[in-house]
Design a protein around this motif. Sequence first.
Motif, PDB file in Angstrom:
ATOM      1  N   UNK A 341      -5.154  21.127   8.581  1.00 31.00           N
ATOM      2  CA  UNK A 341      -4.791  19.769   8.182  1.00 31.00           C
ATOM      3  C   UNK A 341      -3.350  19.484   8.584  1.00 31.00           C
ATOM      4  N   UNK A 342      -3.158  18.459   9.398  1.00 33.23           N
ATOM      5  CA  UNK A 342      -1.827  18.084   9.870  1.00 33.23           C
ATOM      6  C   UNK A 342      -1.295  16.893   9.077  1.00 33.23           C
ATOM      7  N   UNK A 343      -2.125  15.903   8.834  1.00 32.31           N
ATOM      8  CA  UNK A 343      -1.715  14.742   8.055  1.00 32.31           C
ATOM      9  C   UNK A 343      -2.935  14.139   7.377  1.00 32.31           C
ATOM     10  N   UNK A 344      -2.681  13.402   6.306  1.00 32.42           N
ATOM     11  CA  UNK A 344      -3.774  12.684   5.649  1.00 32.42           C
ATOM     12  C   UNK A 344      -3.643  11.192   5.957  1.00 32.42           C
ATOM     13  N   UNK A 345      -4.690  10.468   5.662  1.00 29.67           N
ATOM     14  CA  UNK A 345      -4.700   9.029   5.934  1.00 29.67           C
ATOM     15  C   UNK A 345      -3.566   8.330   5.177  1.00 29.67           C
ATOM     16  N   UNK A 346      -2.855   7.455   5.907  1.00 34.85           N
ATOM     17  CA  UNK A 346      -1.837   6.635   5.253  1.00 34.85           C
ATOM     18  C   UNK A 346      -1.697   5.318   5.992  1.00 34.85           C
ATOM     19  N   UNK A 347      -1.913   4.232   5.266  1.00 34.52           N
ATOM     20  CA  UNK A 347      -1.695   2.890   5.807  1.00 34.52           C
ATOM     21  C   UNK A 347      -0.621   2.214   4.962  1.00 34.52           C
ATOM     22  N   UNK A 348       0.104   1.310   5.586  1.00 39.30           N
ATOM     23  CA  UNK A 348       1.172   0.592   4.880  1.00 39.30           C
ATOM     24  C   UNK A 348       0.977  -0.909   5.069  1.00 39.30           C
ATOM     25  N   UNK A 349       1.263  -1.678   4.033  1.00 39.83           N
ATOM     26  CA  UNK A 349       1.157  -3.130   4.131  1.00 39.83           C
ATOM     27  C   UNK A 349       2.384  -3.757   3.465  1.00 39.83           C
ATOM     28  N   UNK A 350       2.767  -4.903   3.998  1.00 44.20           N
ATOM     29  CA  UNK A 350       3.932  -5.613   3.443  1.00 44.20           C
ATOM     30  C   UNK A 350       3.468  -6.994   2.973  1.00 44.20           C
ATOM     31  N   UNK A 351       3.796  -7.302   1.726  1.00 48.61           N
ATOM     32  CA  UNK A 351       3.354  -8.592   1.212  1.00 48.61           C
ATOM     33  C   UNK A 351       4.292  -9.696   1.692  1.00 48.61           C
ATOM     34  N   UNK A 352       4.016 -10.934   1.291  1.00 47.96           N
ATOM     35  CA  UNK A 352       4.801 -12.057   1.810  1.00 47.96           C
ATOM     36  C   UNK A 352       6.235 -12.023   1.304  1.00 47.96           C
ATOM     37  N   UNK A 353       6.471 -11.228   0.229  1.00 46.92           N
ATOM     38  CA  UNK A 353       7.831 -11.085  -0.281  1.00 46.92           C
ATOM     39  C   UNK A 353       8.578  -9.945   0.391  1.00 46.92           C
ATOM     40  N   UNK A 354       7.898  -9.279   1.316  1.00 45.99           N
ATOM     41  CA  UNK A 354       8.535  -8.185   2.033  1.00 45.99           C
ATOM     42  C   UNK A 354       8.420  -6.842   1.351  1.00 45.99           C
ATOM     43  N   UNK A 355       7.665  -6.778   0.255  1.00 49.38           N
ATOM     44  CA  UNK A 355       7.524  -5.520  -0.486  1.00 49.38           C
ATOM     45  C   UNK A 355       6.477  -4.634   0.182  1.00 49.38           C
ATOM     46  N   UNK A 356       6.782  -3.350   0.323  1.00 49.72           N
ATOM     47  CA  UNK A 356       5.926  -2.399   1.044  1.00 49.72           C
ATOM     48  C   UNK A 356       5.119  -1.559   0.068  1.00 49.72           C
ATOM     49  N   UNK A 357       3.828  -1.434   0.320  1.00 49.49           N
ATOM     50  CA  UNK A 357       2.970  -0.561  -0.480  1.00 49.49           C
ATOM     51  C   UNK A 357       2.155   0.322   0.458  1.00 49.49           C
ATOM     52  N   UNK A 358       1.685   1.436  -0.092  1.00 47.78           N
ATOM     53  CA  UNK A 358       0.967   2.434   0.718  1.00 47.78           C
ATOM     54  C   UNK A 358      -0.474   2.578   0.244  1.00 47.78           C
ATOM     55  N   UNK A 359      -1.329   2.925   1.181  1.00 46.83           N
ATOM     56  CA  UNK A 359      -2.703   3.330   0.878  1.00 46.83           C
ATOM     57  C   UNK A 359      -2.894   4.731   1.433  1.00 46.83           C
TER      58      UNK A 359
END
Length: 973
Positions: A341-359
């Motif tokens: 295992x090298x890495x696990x799934x990770x997606x990032x999204x930024x809301x309209x206020x510019x705040x970043x969250x991860x999945x």
Amino acid sequence: MELLKKVLKCLVIGTLAGLSIALFTNFFFKDLINRLEYVTYYMRSRWEYSEMSKEDLSKLHEQNYGINIIDIDDRSMKKMGLYWNWDRSYHADMINTLSAHFPAAVVFDIFFSTPEDHNERAKLEGLLLRSKEMNPDIGLSDRMRQSIISTIDYDQRFIDATRDAGCVFHGVCLADERDYRDYALSQIKHRMTMAWHDSLNPQSTVSFSPDKRKKIIDRKSIIDGIFPDLARASRGIGHIDIIPNDDGVIREIPLIYGFGDNDPVYLPISIRTAASLFATPNDEIIYEPGKFIDIGKPFKVFCDSSGEFSFSYPNVTESQVRAILKRSKEIISHSNKSPLEISTFMAASRDIDGCLSLEMSIPGVIPCELTTVLLASDLEKAINIEQGQEYELGSQIVLRRDSDVDWVISAPFDVQEWWFTKADLITISECLKKDLDKIRAGERKLIFHNFTVKNIDKVLVSSIPCLKDLTLKELCTTGWKSIEAMRPGTRMDFGAAVRIPLSPLDRHIITFFGPGGKPFPRYSYYDILNNRVQGSLEGKIFIVGSTAPGLFDIKAVPHERSYPAVEIHASMLNSFLTNTFVKRLSGWQDFAILLMVGIILGFLSFMFKPVVGGILTVISIFLYFLLAMDLFSTEHLWIEIARPILTIVLTYTAVMVYRYITEEKGRKFLQSTFKQYLSPELIDMMYKRKQMPMLGGDEGIRTAYFTDIQGFSTFSEKLGSPTRLVELLNEYLSVMTDTLLKHYGTLDKYEGDAIIAFFGAPMPMQDHAYQACLTALDMQESLSGLRKKWISEGDKWPSIVHDIRMRIGINSGLITTGNMGSNIRKNYTMMGDAVNLAARLESAAKQYGVYTMMSQFTYDLIKDHFEVRQLDKITVVGKSEPVVVYELVGQKGKISSRVQELLGIYDQGLQLYYSREWDRAIGVLEEANLLEPYKDVAPKGITPSKKIIEYCKVYKADPPDDSWDGISRLTSK
């Protein structure tokens, strides 16, 4: 020298035969032989794929090719209605749902020839009008009616979904005028123009130099199966034409089609997709007519003018590549099937206020507050805490190690607890800020794939389809420092260039990877549409098609008669991504194999006897067949079976015909003449030396050989039946004759129970006397075996048969042999004084109580090889010349100690006899007589010792004069 001549002759004749047959099979009846060859190819394919064991299927599953089928299956149609009734909003929704999982490509194996919304609107408008007519009281204004009708925008939704996804490839149909009925041609005339081509997705086509363009064999004048808006919205288009071969099986197909006589060349959807995933520019796709299509190397790193890095495979980030290269040594040295295992799934999204969250792979979304803390924390330090310990990440945000594999973060907001694995925390720690900064407000991007590496049969396989084995190894070997040193505006390519082989007629043999439904996982269209699929879908390739028989997209392939066409496209795409191809030898290479096979079989067939040659031919066919099957299984190499095996059979047949005409006729003549007298080996030797029988005689030093059964004249009286006498005699003579022929003796004739034979003719033999003596010993041994057999048969035979004995007389000398007789009838026989002496010795043996007597002439030739004892000096009846006679006792070193003792005592007594010491001789010989082996079975108990004792007594009573020479004169035959 003789062997060398034979080998050279066999080589020359074998080469001529092999060359002739090879030329014949290669240039005549080509269509028939080709059809046979295709049958052998289908047999290989079925052996390879249709009969796969559970272990093979498990290994196939482990390959993780990264290509999946979205199946418009019976289940989907049961849930959603027949496919023909679906509107295109289903495809739009399916693309949108799947895009959320970051696929690398979505490929449609479906035609969308024209927009359909106007038809749907017309139907709805008709329904509304019908409703108004049937229910006048329910009135809808024209404005309301038009508003309802305008909601039908299925085509546009499909186009928008295709454009927004940015990874959708659509298929086109390339056709000719003959594919349409006359009345339809006027409706598709515009699809035959360059304007139509330019309205689609012209950047998906390629152009070649005029010389190469002229060599493209396959051309189509009509582009159908897609409409312009959809084509322009797609990432690429390619033809999905799969044309069966003449036998109805899809085996090898044309890949590229010219658009009539125009410049554009259309690629198949599989090549278009692979080249796009490789980020190979159109001008770098190389076409060598009749040889290959080169679509470049599988993975590329680009450094733009500003020094920013990008990568050829969709959704691969700098963070991902750095994570891979950080573990490069582990990846290269990884040697087992367990995933690294090298890495696990990770997606990032930024809301309209510019705040970043991860999945990540954990449930839910990591909120902005926690994401900010995690990205700012030293997670590598946090990972190394002991089980049960806590690590403060921020104000009231605590990381606790719950077990060997679980870390828990507690915070006073949202769900309050989040569970992570070690790989999750490492993945977050390796995320680069620059990759996150590129995400715009309202945007969602994939940062890390769930990236694992396995070693399957010494081949590195990763979860990203383009990063396999050599490509992955080259990337890991290069390292990030080398990539970082790239000059702006340059790129680095990794892996082996994918060269898709073409036949001289520009046909490509499709490479399959397993039975239907096995190599490529199938997902129900309904499940994808409703987001009901679990697992890592990011970076995977999806091909939309149908396996339902009712949609008529089932084809015959080499290993299955019913195979979904969508899986044919999947197989082709996988072949290009993995650089795996069925390779076929060139025409000259095939002919070289034919020539080699023909020469070897021609040589073997001429070198050996027909039966041996036939056995070698069968073995050659079997071994060649196994070799061809194994090469296909292990190397994907298609070497011909039909022509080589036909060459083997015809070469053997041709050589046998030639041998029959030129050789076997002469051999058969010899066999018909000598088979009753000679062993087959001796006949072969005669033939090889070209010694043919002739009327007349041939004189030479040879050995005459006579046998006779002791007291046979009384047998008929004791047996009482001629039939039983014949049965006994036939069994006896068969065994003795076999023994004679085994030692290359020549049977002259049978005279009753007597066997008359000779050695040294018709084939000269240097060891004729030696072979005669071996024959005598073997015959006596064989007779001993017969006696035991007859005794074991109980009362079947009287005691006289149980005690049967045989006398043998052997003499060497000048003997005339030949095929003597008249022009009508001949008999191969012998004559001469030496022959007569051999007959007399056989008869004289009974006077000494021995069973094998030879002359001095024979003794002189064999004395170094056999133990003998002198019996007497005699003159036989009818001859005045004396001859010393001997008893053949056995081979040197093979006689018993008792016999050795007898010979010593007997020789001493014989010398005393010749010295005229009669009394002493008698005493010694009486001692020897006690050891005589045949004293109980010889007539009247006579033995050699007893015979000499009688002489001594006679000469003692009547001493001979001084001229006595010790010679005894026999008075009877």
